[in-house]
Design a protein around this motif. Structure first.
Motif, PDB file in Angstrom:
ATOM      1  N   VAL A   1     -40.712 -26.743  45.523  1.00  0.00           N
ATOM      2  CA  VAL A   1     -39.254 -26.713  45.613  1.00  0.00           C
ATOM      3  C   VAL A   1     -38.663 -25.989  44.409  1.00  0.00           C
ATOM      4  O   VAL A   1     -37.706 -25.215  44.545  1.00  0.00           O
TER       5      VAL A   1
ATOM      6  N   ILE B   1     -38.998 -22.207  44.932  1.00  0.00           N
ATOM      7  CA  ILE B   1     -38.018 -21.731  45.912  1.00  0.00           C
ATOM      8  C   ILE B   1     -36.629 -21.693  45.271  1.00  0.00           C
ATOM      9  O   ILE B   1     -35.891 -20.718  45.429  1.00  0.00           O
ATOM     10  N   PHE B   2     -36.290 -22.734  44.528  1.00  0.00           N
ATOM     11  CA  PHE B   2     -34.994 -22.780  43.856  1.00  0.00           C
ATOM     12  C   PHE B   2     -34.867 -21.641  42.839  1.00  0.00           C
ATOM     13  O   PHE B   2     -33.842 -20.969  42.769  1.00  0.00           O
TER      14      PHE B   2
ATOM     15  N   GLU C   1     -33.424 -17.428  50.945  1.00  0.00           N
ATOM     16  CA  GLU C   1     -34.031 -18.346  49.971  1.00  0.00           C
ATOM     17  C   GLU C   1     -33.206 -19.625  49.799  1.00  0.00           C
ATOM     18  O   GLU C   1     -33.776 -20.694  49.589  1.00  0.00           O
TER      19      GLU C   1
ATOM     20  N   TRP D   1     -34.650 -23.279  50.442  1.00  0.00           N
ATOM     21  CA  TRP D   1     -34.517 -24.363  49.459  1.00  0.00           C
ATOM     22  C   TRP D   1     -33.882 -25.590  50.101  1.00  0.00           C
ATOM     23  O   TRP D   1     -34.355 -26.705  49.901  1.00  0.00           O
TER      24      TRP D   1
END
Length: 195
Positions: free
Chosen positions: A100, A103-104, A187, A191
């Motif tokens: 995560v 992705i963030f 993206e 997220w």
């Protein structure tokens, strides 16, 4: 498996567009929006007027550093397109799970680059519009002045330029912005779905 190929095509297409548009912006501005050995930027020219001592000649002020700024921003966009594009495609091709935080982080970088690409497109658009407005105010078309060239005193040479190439670079700056915005949107969705 077919959805993976679809994702590869989608992300690969976006990253290719990011890279291609940044290359065109860099090349177009570097080659056709600057002239002479001093690389005088012809975006944002001011005070275009007839030379009172030499009728038939025109003078202007060209003190903008916008060409260098646009070139720097497009180079950064190229680099990020290669790095982020390579990373995102790596995870898609390998079908690996992304944390995560990763992705963030990629979403934040994409959002920042979207804002930078927007700034690049705005600066380029306003710059060429300002220059062409100065020529129009003196009764000339922008294309006529570009084709006729720009004179530099140091070399006593005239440097013809291609307005269509500059306009293509400006248009590609907007495409660069849109491609980064599309990637940032993907993206952010990734997220949100992973949280």
């Amino acid at each position: 498996m077919s959805s993976n190929w679809l994702r590869i095509g989608l992300y690969g297409g976006i990253h290719f567009l990011q890279l291609l548009s940044a290359i065109v912006v860099l090349a177009g501005i570097a080659d056709q929006a600057r002239y002479g050995p001093s690389s005088i930027c012809i975006l944002y020219i001011q005070d275009y007027k007839q030379d009172s001592q030499n009728p038939g000649y025109y003078l202007f002020n060209a003190n903008s550093s916008s060409c260098s700024g646009i070139m720097g921003l497009s180079a950064a966009s190229m680099l990020l397109a290669l790095i982020i594009g390579g990373a995102s495609l790596y995870y898609i091709v390998r079908a690996e799970f992304r944390a995560v935080r990763l992705i963030f982080g990629m979403a934040v970088i994409a959002i920042i680059e979207t804002l930078i690409a927007f700034l690049m497109a705005i600066v380029a658009t306003i710059g060429i519009n300002t220059t062409c407005g100065q020529f129009a105010g003196a009764g000339f078309s922008c294309n006529t002045i570009f084709n006729g060239g720009f004179f530099e005193q140091e070399t006593s040479l005239t440097y013809p330029k291609n307005l269509a190439t500059v306009n293509a670079a400006v248009g590609m700056a907007w495409i660069c912005f849109l491609s980064w915005a599309a990637y940032a949107g993907l993206e952010v969705l990734n997220w949100r779905n992973s949280v």
